[in-house]
Design an enzyme around this catalytic site. Structure first.
Site, PDB file in Angstrom:
ATOM      1  N   ASP A 155     123.802 -52.952   3.710  1.00  0.00           N
ATOM      2  CA  ASP A 155     124.901 -53.758   3.141  1.00  0.00           C
ATOM      3  C   ASP A 155     125.525 -53.050   1.949  1.00  0.00           C
ATOM      4  OD1 ASP A 155     123.891 -55.763   4.805  1.00  0.00           O
ATOM      5  OD2 ASP A 155     122.860 -56.812   3.168  1.00  0.00           O
ATOM      6  N   HIS A 171     120.485 -56.066   2.209  1.00  0.00           N
ATOM      7  CA  HIS A 171     119.863 -55.091   3.107  1.00  0.00           C
ATOM      8  C   HIS A 171     120.342 -53.721   2.619  1.00  0.00           C
ATOM      9  CE1 HIS A 171     120.463 -58.583   5.871  1.00  0.00           C
ATOM     10  NE2 HIS A 171     119.362 -58.179   6.465  1.00  0.00           N
TER      11      HIS A 171
HETATM   12  C1  XLS Z   1     119.164 -63.384  10.467  1.00  0.00           C
HETATM   13  C2  XLS Z   1     118.389 -63.400   9.232  1.00  0.00           C
HETATM   14  C3  XLS Z   1     118.718 -62.315   8.235  1.00  0.00           C
HETATM   15  C4  XLS Z   1     117.629 -62.189   7.222  1.00  0.00           C
HETATM   16  C5  XLS Z   1     117.623 -60.894   6.483  1.00  0.00           C
HETATM   17  O1  XLS Z   1     119.182 -64.324  11.241  1.00  0.00           O
HETATM   18  O2  XLS Z   1     118.489 -64.658   8.658  1.00  0.00           O
HETATM   19  O3  XLS Z   1     119.953 -62.551   7.650  1.00  0.00           O
HETATM   20  O4  XLS Z   1     117.664 -63.218   6.296  1.00  0.00           O
HETATM   21  O5  XLS Z   1     117.441 -59.808   7.325  1.00  0.00           O
END
Ligand code: XLS
Ligand code: NI
Ligand code: NI
Length: 445
Positions: A111, A108
């Site tokens: 991140d 993200h």
């Molecule tokens: C959360 C999601 C997230 C997505 C990316 O539950 O799995 O991690 O994969 O935003």
């Protein structure tokens, strides 16, 4: 063991490149089943599985839960300022990728780069970090499976991002998605993901769900148009999840998302990213969600993890259930395998797993689980009677009146006449037990 490090420091000292040692090895930091270059059918394991490490669980989350603060101490956070920490974190990340021998990663925006005080400052931070990532990708050969924007953590998104009742918030989500798409393009990302964290509602009493859903579609269309204009050739992915953090999320499950994409003319540009733990939260199995996507020609990628059978939330554990992986891989292989997608470990080690080697153990276990799952699924599909049995079950549609029906050439009246003339159908067993026994037989063959 030679030291492997990126930048000027080794963040996982004492751990080298993870070797394949086979099932008789007692070395916890070795692959038992994942042998990257082993051929399964016409591709190697690495080509089939396209593993990816996720940035958020592995390098950002530090074990906090609603009842307690961080338990995991990461050396890369020990820096004078946020940008230096981001740089160290990236070096640690590329060290781990290299040691594990995975080809892909996912992130993200938030991140990898610190939030700035303004839209422009956040964009500048991301830009700078992307420059480092590009260099590290060139040095290591790592590739970006997908990028995404975190439009759910910041308090401004508490009522949603693209589905927020306040348009001003929608524009901030747009700014972040635009920058994250730019970053994904810059790094050669093969996909761009939308997980609608807060795209849903808590109470119908205060929610205009019709407008929110229309706004979500308009937002996705705008994002697609922008990315295509910028030359992005990859696939957009929607990641379904039924709930958490909102009570009801609009991207509830695969079939809901498929209907939404088709209705809004987004199918094709958009496919689905199926997460195992989200499937079970929706009351489905992992394989079911994969199957719905492949039936629609819309399977994009996979977030490989698992939930806890007793817990009703997204525990995001590393996948360890080979039986489940076999059934998932049977669907994936049946669809011709992963193309631009991969198996991303959207998974975190437990809060109590505080040693650096635990992060490796989690990934090793997940990779071994899917490697073994791949082999077993391949054998079932290619050496057993499984596929032939399934074809036989539907043979009444392959010829005669059944084929005419399938081709859309039989009216209701004509079918009535066939029923009347043929009389009671023969009772044909579903043979579920034999199918289940076959899976178990190949699990240990
Ligand atoms: C959360 C999601 C997230 C997505 C990316 O539950 O799995 O991690 O994969 O935003
Ligand atoms: Ni996910
Ligand atoms: Ni999840």
């Amino acid at each position: 063991m030679s030291n492997i490090f990126i930048g000027d420091k080794e963040y996982f000292p004492g751990i080298g490149a993870i070797p394949f040692e086979g099932v008789d090895s007692d070395n916890p930091l070795a692959y038992k089943f994942y042998d990257a270059n082993k051929r399964i059918g016409d591709k190697t394991m690495a080509e089939h599985l396209r593993f990816a490490v996720c940035y958020w669980h592995t390098f950002c989350a530090q074990g906090s839960d609603p009842f307690g603060t961080d338990t995991q101490i990461f050396a890369w956070n020990d820096a004078a300022d946020e940008m230096s920490a981001a740089r160290q974190k990236m070096d640690a990340a590329f060290e781990l990728f290299t040691k594990l021998g995975v080809p892909y990663y996912c992130f993200h925006d938030r991140d990898i780069a610190p939030v700035g005080k303004s839209v422009a400052e956040s964009e500048a931070n991301l830009q700078e970090v992307i420059g480092w990532a590009k260099q590290r990708q060139q040095e290591t050969g790592m590739k970006l499976l997908w990028g995404t924007a975190n439009v759910f953590t910041d308090p401004r998104y508490m009522n949603g991002a693209s589905t927020n009742p306040n348009f001003d918030v929608v524009t901030h989500a747009a700014a972040q998605v635009k920058a994250a798409i730019d970053a994904t393009i810059e790094l050669g990302g093969e996909n761009y993901v939308f997980w609608g964290g807060r795209e849903g509602y808590f109470s119908l009493l205060n929610s205009n769900t019709q407008l929110e859903l229309e706004n979500m579609a308009r937002f996705l269309q705008a994002a697609r148009d922008y990315a295509r204009k910028r030359g992005f050739k990859g696939t957009f992915l929607i990641e379904p999840k039924p709930m958490e953090p909102t009570k009801h999320q609009y991207d509830f499950d695969a079939q809901t998302v498929i209907g939404f994409l088709r209705h809004h003319d987004l199918a094709g540009d958009f496919k689905l990213n199926i997460e195992a733990n989200h499937a079970t939260l929706a009351g489905h199995t992992f394989a079911h969600e994969l199957q719905m996507c492949t039936d629609a020609g819309l399977l994009g990628s996979v977030d490989a993890n698992r939930g806890d059978p007793q817990n009703g939330w997204d525990t995001d554990q590393f996948p360890t259930d080979i039986y489940d992986a076999v059934q998932g891989m049977m669907v994936i292989l049946g669809d011709g395998g992963l193309t631009s997608g991969g198996l991303n470990f959207d998974a975190k080690v437990r809060r109590e797993s505080v040693d650096m080697e635990d992060i490796f153990a989690g990934h090793i276990g997940g990779m071994d689980t899917f490697a073994r799952g791949l082999e077993i699924a391949h054998n079932i599909l290619n050496s057993s009677s499984y596929q032939a049995n399934k074809v036989k079950r539907y043979e009444s549609f392959a010829s005669g009146d059944g084929a005419a029906f399938s081709a859309g050439n039989l009216s209701l009246e004509k079918m009535r006449d066939i029923a009347a003339s043929k009389g009671e159908p023969v009772s044909i067993s579903g043979k579920q037990e034999q199918y289940e026994n076959l899976i178990n037989q190949y699990m240990f063959k």
